[in-house]
Design a protein around this motif. Sequence first.
Motif, PDB file in Angstrom:
ATOM      1  N   HIS A 178       0.866  -1.176   0.000  1.00 45.07           N
ATOM      2  CA  HIS A 178       0.000   0.000   0.000  1.00 45.07           C
ATOM      3  C   HIS A 178       0.905   1.229   0.000  1.00 45.07           C
ATOM      4  N   GLU A 204      -2.576   1.059  -4.055  1.00 43.56           N
ATOM      5  CA  GLU A 204      -2.018  -0.208  -3.614  1.00 43.56           C
ATOM      6  C   GLU A 204      -1.888  -1.138  -4.815  1.00 43.56           C
ATOM      7  N   LYS A 210      -8.130  -2.989  -0.252  1.00 41.32           N
ATOM      8  CA  LYS A 210      -7.903  -1.649  -0.787  1.00 41.32           C
ATOM      9  C   LYS A 210      -8.520  -0.638   0.173  1.00 41.32           C
TER      10      LYS A 210
END
Length: 620
Positions: A178, A204, A210
């Motif tokens: 990320h 990411e 996410k």
Amino acid sequence: MLRWCSAILLVILSACGAIAQSSQSASPFGPPLSGSGDIHRIVLKRSLLISTTSPPTPVDDSAGFAIPEGAAEPAEVFEGTLTLKDTGLTGSFSLLADIFSLVSNGDSPWKHLPAAPIQFVQRGSHLIPVQQGLVITGSPVWNYIIGPGRVWQEREDDGYARAAFPFALIQRNQNCVHNGEMTFLFSNTRKPNISTVYYQITQETCYPMKFNMWGTISATYTPGPIANAQTIAANQAQEFSHRMPRKPLSELGRDFKTSGIDVTAFLAAYKRKEDVTTYGVVVGGTNYTTECPTRFGEYAFCDEMRLPSYSIAKSVFTGVALMRLGELYSRDMYAELIKNYIPQSKEGGNWDATTFNNASDMATGNYNLLGYEADEDSPAMDAFLVDEGYEAKLQDAFAIHKQFATPGTRWVYQSSATFVLMQAMNAYLQKKRGSSADLFNMVRDDVYVPLHVSQGGLTTIRTENSPTGAPSGYYGLFFIKDDVAKIGNFLNNANGVVNGIQVLEPLRLKEALFRAPAPAELGVSIEDSNPTSLLGKPGYGGPAVPGSRRYAHGFWGRYVSTQEFPQFSSNFWIAFMSGYGGNIVALLPNGVTFYSFSDGNEFPWTGAVSELAKLAPVFK
């Protein structure tokens, strides 16, 4: 020097100043910033950074963190330790996807930065992290990778210098990345000597999770000399100086005017183009690549953005390690038996005849389930992937043994098989060099360092969530785009030679690339299929060709025939490296490397390959 010159004649003063300026311009980090510092900043102004206020949403990445046009050379030097305070109490978090339901509805460590001090040195306007590989933080969920950033002066910052740098949150014991940035103001003469730190993550490469994470957090700056600062700076300068020439992908057609190449075709088959992190083409020693879009603009440090390897590590680490051992100790070592190096193999399955080579071909003979990657997607493999400890992972790996085939005859994709191979090879190396030998360190020192892989790419995920654990092998590397370009070029064009030295056993490399004699007999045939997988189903565009989908030595192979793929004008084999979620590195036989890192669980490649075949003839 200038103080000495001030006591001399004016003409000597001028000459001495010119020498100083010339020396500064010749810095390996490039010339100093030449702007006036007059910046019209629209986000993350000084007033926000000296407060504890956070914006209601993430800001534009470029506007907030990129060094702006007109920035002035910094009047301050950061050398010391940055410490974020109360990381578990601040910040905003917006969850976008969580396939495995790891993030709770309430507060949790997933929603906050981990606490870990970060040390820097500075040269000119370049901010250099002391530790650039994987940083084990002690957090139950997050580790760090810190990248090199920049420092500059803006008039509206009231004498403070402004710093920004990239970082990545790495899921503990996993390969998800990320990517984010941090920025702050600092001064060695003013009080306080540091502002709050603003951070955000808006991108990411992680299929299952996410999110956006952002906030303003209190921090301390502890100035002080850093041990080996000169060496740290010199290493960073050397890395920058050895990066492959880079051009925008849009210039590929201009540089190859007669090819008729259409770069817009590269992503034409993607259903979710927004899930593509970045992609590019390596040809003629140049990396033609795209920028790095986020959900809030363009990532400010695209050249430093970290990309996960996932199973690409099976090729560029485990596969390369076996080729390196073969070059050092002869091809005979490929026939070494797993059971002779891992006593735990007696605990499950039949490993009496399984060789290093069988394991590298995903054909150990031991499996639970038939079907394309059925073992890989099973609860038994989930247990293996989640466990951190060395003994636990081996136990999980040898528990996959309900069915058996003669080793080398049936392809069954298993990350656990690569882990077993990695530990067997590590034991083989220790037998040769002593108990302190480490296979990743060998590959790092013999391959990655001579290739000038980025410093942040010189560590890997290990067991026990520890820098001294056993290397995983099946995933766990972290690249920047320059690393991908160099490694791809090394495998695809350099024949395993670095600086005139043969480091990989050449015949095995040709086999892995399906360029040795009788490529249709190399490795193991992949009989089962999944239409959404890297290789697609047999008969992708026309009648299926038997044996056209194979796996050899950690690399995927696809026979591209005019019968099955009528868009091509000739028949050839193409080798792939692939990673979970949508990562592709394709090594074309015309010397061109195509890479795409994404997390939409898509693997389209025919559009790119058909265009790249226009750049140079492919083998028949």
